[in-house]
Design a protein around this motif. Structure first.
Motif, PDB file in Angstrom:
ATOM      1  N   GLY A  25      -5.768   7.774  -3.993  1.00 21.61           N
ATOM      2  CA  GLY A  25      -6.566   6.665  -3.501  1.00 21.61           C
ATOM      3  C   GLY A  25      -5.765   5.470  -2.996  1.00 21.61           C
ATOM      4  N   ARG A  26      -4.437   5.581  -2.962  1.00 22.38           N
ATOM      5  CA  ARG A  26      -3.596   4.458  -2.532  1.00 22.38           C
ATOM      6  C   ARG A  26      -2.849   4.821  -1.251  1.00 22.38           C
ATOM      7  NH1 ARG A  26       0.626   0.939  -6.151  1.00 22.38           N
ATOM      8  NH2 ARG A  26       0.824  -0.703  -4.605  1.00 22.38           N
ATOM      9  N   PRO A  27      -2.877   3.943  -0.225  1.00 18.47           N
ATOM     10  CA  PRO A  27      -2.178   4.240   1.031  1.00 18.47           C
ATOM     11  C   PRO A  27      -0.682   3.924   0.945  1.00 18.47           C
ATOM     12  CG  PRO A  27      -3.386   2.185   1.239  1.00 18.47           C
ATOM     13  CD  PRO A  27      -3.692   2.725  -0.135  1.00 18.47           C
ATOM     14  N   TYR A  28       0.109   4.761   1.618  1.00 25.78           N
ATOM     15  CA  TYR A  28       1.562   4.600   1.691  1.00 25.78           C
ATOM     16  C   TYR A  28       1.994   4.775   3.139  1.00 25.78           C
ATOM     17  CZ  TYR A  28       1.652   5.265  -3.375  1.00 25.78           C
ATOM     18  OH  TYR A  28       1.451   5.135  -4.719  1.00 25.78           O
ATOM     19  N   THR A  29       3.105   4.104   3.508  1.00 21.49           N
ATOM     20  CA  THR A  29       3.704   4.236   4.830  1.00 21.49           C
ATOM     21  C   THR A  29       5.069   4.888   4.681  1.00 21.49           C
ATOM     22  OG1 THR A  29       2.591   2.257   5.639  1.00 21.49           O
ATOM     23  CG2 THR A  29       4.529   2.970   6.857  1.00 21.49           C
ATOM     24  N   VAL A  30       5.359   5.848   5.548  1.00 21.07           N
ATOM     25  CA  VAL A  30       6.677   6.475   5.572  1.00 21.07           C
ATOM     26  C   VAL A  30       7.668   5.434   6.089  1.00 21.07           C
ATOM     27  CG1 VAL A  30       8.071   8.330   6.559  1.00 21.07           C
ATOM     28  CG2 VAL A  30       5.703   8.781   5.875  1.00 21.07           C
ATOM     29  N   ALA A  32      11.283   5.904   6.143  1.00 20.32           N
ATOM     30  CA  ALA A  32      12.573   6.464   6.573  1.00 20.32           C
ATOM     31  C   ALA A  32      12.282   7.773   7.307  1.00 20.32           C
ATOM     32  CB  ALA A  32      13.483   6.712   5.379  1.00 20.32           C
ATOM     33  N   GLU A  33      13.247   8.231   8.062  1.00 18.96           N
ATOM     34  CA  GLU A  33      13.081   9.471   8.828  1.00 18.96           C
ATOM     35  C   GLU A  33      12.839  10.646   7.875  1.00 18.96           C
ATOM     36  OE1 GLU A  33      12.829  11.532  12.404  1.00 18.96           O
ATOM     37  OE2 GLU A  33      13.135   9.392  12.146  1.00 18.96           O
ATOM     38  N   PRO A  34      11.690  11.337   7.983  1.00 19.01           N
ATOM     39  CA  PRO A  34      11.431  12.489   7.112  1.00 19.01           C
ATOM     40  C   PRO A  34      12.345  13.668   7.448  1.00 19.01           C
ATOM     41  CG  PRO A  34       9.417  11.780   8.232  1.00 19.01           C
ATOM     42  CD  PRO A  34      10.561  11.041   8.846  1.00 19.01           C
ATOM     43  N   VAL A  35      12.545  14.526   6.454  1.00 14.94           N
ATOM     44  CA  VAL A  35      13.361  15.725   6.622  1.00 14.94           C
ATOM     45  C   VAL A  35      12.473  16.938   6.382  1.00 14.94           C
ATOM     46  CG1 VAL A  35      15.334  17.017   5.722  1.00 14.94           C
ATOM     47  CG2 VAL A  35      15.425  14.525   5.816  1.00 14.94           C
ATOM     48  N   ARG A  36      12.577  17.950   7.274  1.00 15.93           N
ATOM     49  CA  ARG A  36      11.739  19.143   7.158  1.00 15.93           C
ATOM     50  C   ARG A  36      12.607  20.375   6.954  1.00 15.93           C
ATOM     51  NH1 ARG A  36       8.000  21.392  11.994  1.00 15.93           N
ATOM     52  NH2 ARG A  36      10.045  21.368  12.968  1.00 15.93           N
ATOM     53  N   TRP A  37      12.116  21.291   6.119  1.00 12.73           N
ATOM     54  CA  TRP A  37      12.736  22.604   5.945  1.00 12.73           C
ATOM     55  C   TRP A  37      11.662  23.586   5.522  1.00 12.73           C
ATOM     56  CZ3 TRP A  37      13.095  18.860   2.209  1.00 12.73           C
ATOM     57  CH2 TRP A  37      12.755  19.210   0.908  1.00 12.73           C
ATOM     58  N   ARG A  65      10.382  16.142   3.095  1.00 15.85           N
ATOM     59  CA  ARG A  65      10.816  15.112   2.142  1.00 15.85           C
ATOM     60  C   ARG A  65      10.641  13.784   2.843  1.00 15.85           C
ATOM     61  NH1 ARG A  65      15.763  16.442  -1.113  1.00 15.85           N
ATOM     62  NH2 ARG A  65      14.110  17.593  -2.170  1.00 15.85           N
ATOM     63  N   VAL A  66       9.831  12.915   2.226  1.00 18.12           N
ATOM     64  CA  VAL A  66       9.532  11.612   2.829  1.00 18.12           C
ATOM     65  C   VAL A  66       9.825  10.500   1.830  1.00 18.12           C
ATOM     66  CG1 VAL A  66       7.747  12.514   4.382  1.00 18.12           C
ATOM     67  CG2 VAL A  66       7.090  11.696   2.131  1.00 18.12           C
ATOM     68  N   GLN A  67      10.215   9.359   2.356  1.00 19.48           N
ATOM     69  CA  GLN A  67      10.306   8.140   1.556  1.00 19.48           C
ATOM     70  C   GLN A  67       9.151   7.260   1.990  1.00 19.48           C
ATOM     71  OE1 GLN A  67      14.273   6.505   1.998  1.00 19.48           O
ATOM     72  NE2 GLN A  67      14.802   7.395   0.015  1.00 19.48           N
ATOM     73  N   VAL A  68       8.385   6.776   1.001  1.00 16.95           N
ATOM     74  CA  VAL A  68       7.196   5.983   1.292  1.00 16.95           C
ATOM     75  C   VAL A  68       7.203   4.697   0.472  1.00 16.95           C
ATOM     76  CG1 VAL A  68       5.787   8.001   1.909  1.00 16.95           C
ATOM     77  CG2 VAL A  68       5.806   7.189  -0.459  1.00 16.95           C
ATOM     78  N   ARG A  69       6.471   3.720   1.018  1.00 19.16           N
ATOM     79  CA  ARG A  69       6.226   2.455   0.307  1.00 19.16           C
ATOM     80  C   ARG A  69       4.723   2.219   0.314  1.00 19.16           C
ATOM     81  NH1 ARG A  69      11.090  -1.017   0.090  1.00 19.16           N
ATOM     82  NH2 ARG A  69      12.645  -0.025   1.387  1.00 19.16           N
ATOM     83  N   PRO A  70       4.204   1.627  -0.766  1.00 23.26           N
ATOM     84  CA  PRO A  70       2.766   1.349  -0.806  1.00 23.26           C
ATOM     85  C   PRO A  70       2.363   0.299   0.224  1.00 23.26           C
ATOM     86  CG  PRO A  70       3.853   0.572  -2.814  1.00 23.26           C
ATOM     87  CD  PRO A  70       4.885   1.243  -1.978  1.00 23.26           C
ATOM     88  N   GLU A  71       1.173   0.458   0.778  1.00 17.53           N
ATOM     89  CA  GLU A  71       0.602  -0.555   1.679  1.00 17.53           C
ATOM     90  C   GLU A  71      -0.271  -1.472   0.826  1.00 17.53           C
ATOM     91  OE1 GLU A  71      -1.612   1.417   4.741  1.00 17.53           O
ATOM     92  OE2 GLU A  71       0.164   2.179   5.711  1.00 17.53           O
ATOM     93  N   PRO A  72      -0.579  -2.660   1.234  1.00 18.46           N
ATOM     94  CA  PRO A  72      -0.178  -3.307   2.474  1.00 18.46           C
ATOM     95  C   PRO A  72       1.130  -4.073   2.353  1.00 18.46           C
ATOM     96  CG  PRO A  72      -1.818  -4.656   1.399  1.00 18.46           C
ATOM     97  CD  PRO A  72      -1.594  -3.441   0.521  1.00 18.46           C
ATOM     98  N   ASP A  73       1.591  -4.325   1.121  1.00 13.60           N
ATOM     99  CA  ASP A  73       2.766  -5.195   0.974  1.00 13.60           C
ATOM    100  C   ASP A  73       4.079  -4.514   1.334  1.00 13.60           C
ATOM    101  OD1 ASP A  73       2.858  -3.456  -1.149  1.00 13.60           O
ATOM    102  OD2 ASP A  73       2.949  -4.995  -2.696  1.00 13.60           O
ATOM    103  N   GLU A  74       4.195  -3.216   1.129  1.00 12.04           N
ATOM    104  CA  GLU A  74       5.397  -2.443   1.439  1.00 12.04           C
ATOM    105  C   GLU A  74       6.644  -3.057   0.797  1.00 12.04           C
ATOM    106  OE1 GLU A  74       5.837  -1.190   5.489  1.00 12.04           O
ATOM    107  OE2 GLU A  74       3.698  -1.116   5.792  1.00 12.04           O
ATOM    108  N   ALA A  75       6.478  -3.626  -0.385  1.00  9.21           N
ATOM    109  CA  ALA A  75       7.606  -4.211  -1.106  1.00  9.21           C
ATOM    110  C   ALA A  75       8.055  -3.265  -2.210  1.00  9.21           C
ATOM    111  CB  ALA A  75       7.186  -5.553  -1.698  1.00  9.21           C
ATOM    112  N   GLY A  76       9.221  -3.513  -2.737  1.00 10.82           N
ATOM    113  CA  GLY A  76       9.714  -2.719  -3.848  1.00 10.82           C
ATOM    114  C   GLY A  76      10.475  -1.489  -3.395  1.00 10.82           C
ATOM    115  N   GLU A  77      10.886  -0.701  -4.369  1.00  8.39           N
ATOM    116  CA  GLU A  77      11.665   0.510  -4.115  1.00  8.39           C
ATOM    117  C   GLU A  77      10.784   1.602  -3.504  1.00  8.39           C
ATOM    118  OE1 GLU A  77      15.006   1.052  -4.671  1.00  8.39           O
ATOM    119  OE2 GLU A  77      15.047  -1.107  -5.048  1.00  8.39           O
TER     120      GLU A  77
END
Length: 106
Positions: A25-30, A32-37, A65-77
């Protein structure tokens, strides 16, 4: 690292690369460049028979493999996640959550 299988909604670019996702139920934004295999699956144990012309998705899983941050603030690790897309249905599953690497302090 946690490993499991949970449904996740993934929004992709026109080329099919993950861009945003909604997990629990929480949105995230990618962020960094994702990696596919591809990983081999035990299709002979999971399928009763292989229908003619069903090659794509039968033998291999597409993994991102994706790196995501929570929206809307996109702060933190950022979180590092492994996602799998089922080629036949287009459904996405969250497979792994990788532990964050923190520098050791003295």
């Amino acid at each position: 690292m946690g490993m499991f299988s949970e449904s996740v909604d993934v929004h992709c670019t026109a080329s099919g690369q993950p861009l945003k996702l909604v997990w629990a139920g929480r949105p995230y934004t990618v962020c960094a460049e994702p990696v596919r295999w591809y990983e081999r699956r035990q299709w002979w144990a999971e399928e009763r028979r292989a229908p003619l012309g069903s090659g794509p998705g039968l033998v291999d899983h597409e993994i991102w493999r994706v790196q995501v941050r929570p929206e809307p603030d996109e702060a933190g690790e950022p979180l590092t996640l492994d996602l799998s897309r089922h080629l036949g249905s287009g459904r996405w599953r969250l497979l792994r959550i990788h532990d964050a690497l923190h520098p050791k302090t003295a």
